[in-house]
Design a protein around this motif. Structure first.
Motif, PDB file in Angstrom:
ATOM      1  N   ALA A  30      57.787  29.597 -11.282  1.00  0.00           N
ATOM      2  CA  ALA A  30      58.380  28.819 -12.373  1.00  0.00           C
ATOM      3  C   ALA A  30      59.858  29.140 -12.554  1.00  0.00           C
ATOM      4  O   ALA A  30      60.645  28.270 -12.929  1.00  0.00           O
ATOM      5  CB  ALA A  30      57.620  29.077 -13.670  1.00  0.00           C
ATOM      6  N   GLU A  50      63.236  22.976 -14.215  1.00  0.00           N
ATOM      7  CA  GLU A  50      62.148  22.056 -14.509  1.00  0.00           C
ATOM      8  C   GLU A  50      60.784  22.746 -14.430  1.00  0.00           C
ATOM      9  O   GLU A  50      59.903  22.504 -15.265  1.00  0.00           O
ATOM     10  CB  GLU A  50      62.184  20.863 -13.540  1.00  0.00           C
ATOM     11  CG  GLU A  50      63.343  19.903 -13.768  1.00  0.00           C
ATOM     12  CD  GLU A  50      64.682  20.475 -13.355  1.00  0.00           C
ATOM     13  OE1 GLU A  50      64.675  21.457 -12.575  1.00  0.00           O
ATOM     14  OE2 GLU A  50      65.727  19.977 -13.805  1.00  0.00           O
ATOM     15  N   SER A  51      60.592  23.611 -13.434  1.00  0.00           N
ATOM     16  CA  SER A  51      59.308  24.312 -13.317  1.00  0.00           C
ATOM     17  C   SER A  51      59.075  25.232 -14.507  1.00  0.00           C
ATOM     18  O   SER A  51      57.957  25.329 -15.035  1.00  0.00           O
ATOM     19  CB  SER A  51      59.277  25.114 -12.013  1.00  0.00           C
ATOM     20  OG  SER A  51      59.427  24.275 -10.893  1.00  0.00           O
ATOM     21  N   LEU A  79      60.289  24.826 -17.515  1.00  0.00           N
ATOM     22  CA  LEU A  79      59.991  24.002 -18.682  1.00  0.00           C
ATOM     23  C   LEU A  79      58.551  23.515 -18.666  1.00  0.00           C
ATOM     24  O   LEU A  79      57.883  23.458 -19.709  1.00  0.00           O
ATOM     25  CB  LEU A  79      60.952  22.814 -18.734  1.00  0.00           C
ATOM     26  CG  LEU A  79      62.331  23.068 -19.358  1.00  0.00           C
ATOM     27  CD1 LEU A  79      63.213  21.843 -19.250  1.00  0.00           C
ATOM     28  CD2 LEU A  79      62.177  23.475 -20.811  1.00  0.00           C
ATOM     29  N   ARG A  80      58.023  23.159 -17.495  1.00  0.00           N
ATOM     30  CA  ARG A  80      56.631  22.726 -17.413  1.00  0.00           C
ATOM     31  C   ARG A  80      55.677  23.845 -17.829  1.00  0.00           C
ATOM     32  O   ARG A  80      54.641  23.596 -18.440  1.00  0.00           O
ATOM     33  CB  ARG A  80      56.315  22.261 -15.990  1.00  0.00           C
ATOM     34  CG  ARG A  80      56.878  20.888 -15.646  1.00  0.00           C
ATOM     35  CD  ARG A  80      56.226  20.322 -14.406  1.00  0.00           C
ATOM     36  NE  ARG A  80      56.433  21.172 -13.246  1.00  0.00           N
ATOM     37  CZ  ARG A  80      57.472  21.033 -12.411  1.00  0.00           C
ATOM     38  NH1 ARG A  80      58.385  20.092 -12.635  1.00  0.00           N
ATOM     39  NH2 ARG A  80      57.605  21.820 -11.366  1.00  0.00           N
ATOM     40  N   LEU A  81      56.027  25.072 -17.477  1.00  0.00           N
ATOM     41  CA  LEU A  81      55.178  26.202 -17.849  1.00  0.00           C
ATOM     42  C   LEU A  81      55.262  26.494 -19.346  1.00  0.00           C
ATOM     43  O   LEU A  81      54.273  26.908 -19.966  1.00  0.00           O
ATOM     44  CB  LEU A  81      55.591  27.438 -17.046  1.00  0.00           C
ATOM     45  CG  LEU A  81      54.740  28.701 -17.214  1.00  0.00           C
ATOM     46  CD1 LEU A  81      53.302  28.439 -16.819  1.00  0.00           C
ATOM     47  CD2 LEU A  81      55.313  29.837 -16.397  1.00  0.00           C
ATOM     48  N   ASN A 120      56.244  24.254 -21.893  1.00  0.00           N
ATOM     49  CA  ASN A 120      55.967  23.138 -22.798  1.00  0.00           C
ATOM     50  C   ASN A 120      54.542  23.197 -23.344  1.00  0.00           C
ATOM     51  O   ASN A 120      53.565  23.283 -22.593  1.00  0.00           O
ATOM     52  CB  ASN A 120      56.172  21.800 -22.080  1.00  0.00           C
ATOM     53  CG  ASN A 120      57.635  21.439 -21.958  1.00  0.00           C
ATOM     54  OD1 ASN A 120      58.455  21.902 -22.750  1.00  0.00           O
ATOM     55  ND2 ASN A 120      57.984  20.619 -20.976  1.00  0.00           N
ATOM     56  N   SER A 161      61.837  23.749 -24.876  1.00  0.00           N
ATOM     57  CA  SER A 161      60.404  23.443 -24.893  1.00  0.00           C
ATOM     58  C   SER A 161      59.888  23.206 -26.308  1.00  0.00           C
ATOM     59  O   SER A 161      58.877  22.526 -26.503  1.00  0.00           O
ATOM     60  CB  SER A 161      59.622  24.591 -24.256  1.00  0.00           C
ATOM     61  OG  SER A 161      59.687  25.760 -25.060  1.00  0.00           O
TER      62      SER A 161
END
Length: 810
Positions: A301, A306-307, A309-311, A313, A336
């Motif tokens: 991540a 971006e990775s 943020l995905r983790l 959010n 996030s």
């Protein structure tokens, strides 16, 4: 120690990456001695010392003091520094966080007494342990590409949770936990740690994650992924890793397919099977499978924004604190949660070792260096306010100060409200996307660099006498540019003031405000468009001013832009040099051919010849040659010394004009006028003496009554010469053409000479017919020719009389 330490005959060399307690137990086993006996032999305990159990060896594994290390060196011959490197505080120094009492904090990334292990490595190295196994984030063996074992197969407990008992002989490679189901204290498990029936191989992603953790701890900084532009200290990065690993384990528990690749399938199965529900939510789990899954997902991540943020959010609590984490992760945490981190908060959270705002303020001008400010805030219209805000931002980076408090270190008089407004907007526009990162890098560089300028001393200088008017005029004359109006001079003073002190115009001397006031825009435009020669001259003046104030420093200094070479920052706008009007155009015209004229002059050419070739005066040629260091050939200039009586006779008795006296003497009218003043002869009013002199005949007239009427007044000789030239010409137009003069001028002069002669000189002719002289005209022509033929003798006699009166020619 009170007892004398003897050199041991048998010494086992430490292995790379081996902790001190492992080497100590190997020494005790080799000497068939208990831990207590080995400690006495090595001088770590006195012979009458009280044994406090296994906790002592655990403490030695964390830290050794200087006395203990020197004692060990005396007993073994191994350098004391090598023993220090075998302790956890020194080996993992970049991951050590200390409590207030100086001990290793329990929340440090390298804290903890227990450890995982690789059975295969224990078998290969005779039961010797590795320092990397004791890390809470250690989960894989890079040599055997496998997951580390968590517990002893015999007792089911993590080995080495406590130090080895002091009254027992260590057995490397075996568990020394207390045996379960027995009350006997000395009864130990002694399970074989090299036997492992549940070997779990791991894939490349897990091994890469473990390498990244080791590399970060050993180097002390992380520069991968989101930390590439602004590397962060290992201690703070491991806190980021701990948070993301916890979130990663939550996701892996919910979505098992995240880690169920072919290479990591056994790891995923172990994670799902052995991790109890309450364990995978802990911040620091004990099982290697859980740590491997969390750290691997966290490292992946952190590779890009971006990775991460995905983790984050939807999985981060609104009450999660920002302070333990890096500025990069703080920004992502805020994003996030739908927030935006204030620039001040991001700067405050920067990890800058030994950040000292007072020391930073001494290294910074009040207004950040112009080249830096133009790149960091390219679209700010008020240069003073923007540059001041940037300096305050660098000062507060890595400290708990607010921007208003940081501004007090630089300039208590600065308009804090305007500076605050700039700070709130800093980094929001696309053109300022890299500004915050650049400011943190700049603050870190200044904290580690000795700056050659003390700006706090520069700010206290009295600059009222800087660049007087006559010095500015001399500079412009030297550079052959026009000094311009008074506004240009005042602007130049303020420009030099800012270069020396780095302060806003508000701090300029009060006396300067009595004349003209200039604004920051004018000073900025002046600095970006000033000619190179003038800039160099002002630099010289600034250095001389510093020297007079006993300051041996360069005039200016600024950090290299290589610090931010990889950031997406606009280049500093290049100023266009404005061509200032030259002060001496003729000299400027001659400058391009100066070298050629120098060669010709050295070859023998005279100043007169060079001036005629260039179409310039001899004085201009002489100055141009002097500028390029040409030694001139000084001749013997004529000097005139006039007899006062001779001057009085010519000027008063003969009523000659100053021009006529100068013509006789062969000098300038200025010299005659100066000589009259020196002789005490009062000059006549303009027009009085000259009118009388106009009626005085020219010496060429001699005793001829006719010529004394004609050769009189201004241009009398010229009229006579033109009359003779007209005689014999077919027409008046032909006469004018031969003389190179307008027809009207020739006709007027002939009319004047006829009037002076007392009658017409030419007979009236038919239009287009030749000019015919009258009798008076013939007589005048004859006498004029006679007078002009004897003219050379007349002038020679005049020169002799002047030579007698002038005494000498030098």
């Amino acid at each position: 120690m009170t007892q004398e330490v003897r050199r041991l005959p048998l010494v086992i060399r430490p292995l790379p990456d081996e902790p001190f307690d492992s080497w100590f137990e190997a020494m005790a086993h080799a000497h068939d001695a208990t831990v207590c006996e080995m400690a006495i032999a090595l001088g770590l305990l006195g012979e009458d010392g009280t044994w406090r159990g296994g906790g002592v060896t655990a403490a030695w594994a964390i830290r050794l003091d200087a006395g203990q290390a020197s004692t060990l060196e005396a007993a073994t011959g191994i350098a004391a520094e090598e023993f220090h490197q075998m302790t956890r505080v020194r080996f993992w120094q970049f991951g050590a966080r200390h409590a207030r009492n100086g001990s290793l904090s329990g929340g440090a990334p390298v804290a903890g007494n227990g450890g995982r292990f690789c059975p295969e490595c224990l078998a290969d190295d005779g039961g010797r342990w590795r320092m990397s196994w004791q890390l809470p984030t250690g989960f894989a063996c890079l040599r055997h590409r496998r997951l580390l074992a968590d517990t002893c197969a015999a007792c089911g407990l993590p080995p080495r949770r406590r130090g080895h008992p002091g009254n027992l002989i260590p057995r490397p490679g075996h568990c020394h936990n207390r045996a379960s189901g027995t009350a006997v204290r000395d009864k130990r498990c002694r399970g074989d740690l090299t036997a492992d029936a549940h070997r779990i191989e791991v894939g490349g992603a897990v091994l890469d994650a473990q390498r990244t953790v080791f590399r970060t701890l050993s180097s002390g900084r992380a520069s991968f992924g989101i930390y590439a532009q602004m590397p962060q200290p290992a201690l703070v990065v491991l806190d980021d890793l701990r948070l993301l690993a916890r979130l990663g384990r939550n996701i892996a528990q919910e979505q098992a397919d995240l880690v169920s690749t072919d290479a990591n399938l056994p790891l995923a199965m172990r994670f799902q099977a052995e991790t109890p529900l309450g364990d995978w939510t802990k911040g620091r789990p004990e099982r290697a499978a859980s740590i491997a899954v969390g750290v691997t997902l966290a490292i992946e991540a952190l590779q890009d924004r971006e990775s991460a943020l995905r983790l984050l959010n939807g999985r981060l609590s609104a009450y999660t604190t920002y302070s333990p984490h890096t500025p990069q992760l703080q920004e992502l945490m805020a994003a996030s949660l739908g927030r935006r981190r204030r620039p001040t908060a991001v700067l405050q959270s920067a990890s800058i070792p030994a950040a000292d705002p007072a020391a930073t303020a001494r290294k910074l001008p009040i207004m950040l260096w112009d080249a830096w400010a133009r790149r960091l805030v390219p679209r700010r219209t008020n240069r003073e306010i923007a540059a001041t805000a940037l300096s305050a931002a660098v000062t507060l980076a890595g400290t708990p100060l607010t921007h208003a408090a940081a501004l007090q270190y630089l300039d208590p008089q600065a308009p804090s409200g305007q500076v605050t407004q700039v700070m709130r907007q800093l980094g929001q526009s696309p053109s300022e996307s890299g500004t915050i990162v650049a400011l943190i890098r700049l603050a870190e560089h200044l904290a580690q660099t000795d700056v050659p300028i003390d700006y706090s001393r520069r700010r206290a200088l009295d600059c009222e006498g800087l660049l007087p008017r006559d010095q500015w005029v001399a500079i412009c004359r030297e550079c052959n540019v026009h000094p311009g109006s008074a506004r240009r001079y005042v602007t130049a003073k303020h420009y030099l003031f800012q270069r020396i002190t780095g302060s806003p115009l508000l701090h300029a001397p009060t006396a300067w405000r009595d004349r003209l006031t200039v604004n920051d825009r004018e000073v900025g435009e002046f600095g970006s468009s000033i000619p190179a020669l003038v800039r160099a001259a002002l630099t010289r003046v600034g250095r001389e001013f510093l020297a007079t104030n006993d300051i041996q420093e360069p005039l200016e200094w600024q950090p290299s832009h290589e610090l931010v070479a990889d950031l997406d920052l606009p280049p500093a706008p290049a100023g266009e040099e404005v061509i200032w009007p030259v002060a001496r155009p003729a000299r400027d015209i001659a400058a391009p051919t100066a070298r050629a004229m120098q060669r010709a002059y050295r070859a023998g050419a005279t100043m007169r010849e060079l001036s005629e070739q260039a179409g310039l005066s001899r004085q201009t040629i002489a100055r141009v040659l002097h500028d390029i260091d040409t030694d001139s050939r000084i001749g013997r200039p004529r000097e005139f010394h006039f007899d006062p009586d001779w001057l009085r006779d010519r000027y008063i008795a003969d009523k000659l004009t100053i021009a006529q006296i100068a013509d006789q003497a062969g000098c300038s009218t200025t010299l005659i006028r100066r000589s009259l003043r020196k002789a005490g002869i009062e000059a006549r009013d303009r027009g009085t003496g000259s009118t009388v002199a106009m009626m005085h005949p020219h010496p060429l007239a001699g005793d001829s009554s006719l010529l004394r009427k004609v050769l009189i007044g201004r241009n009398g000789v010229q009229r006579a010469q033109r009359y003779l030239a007209a005689v014999g010409q077919p027409s008046m137009r032909a006469a004018a053409s031969s003389l190179g003069a307008p027809v009207g001028t020739v006709r007027a002069q002939l009319k004047r000479i006829a009037h002076d002669a007392g009658g017409p000189l030419f007979q009236a002719a038919v239009r287009g017919g030749p000019l015919t002289l009258t009798a008076r005209g013939e007589t005048l022509a004859t006498e004029l020719r006679r007078a002009f033929r004897s003219g050379d003798q007349c002038y020679g006699a005049c020169d002799e009389s002047v030579d007698d009166a002038s005494q000498s020619r030098v």
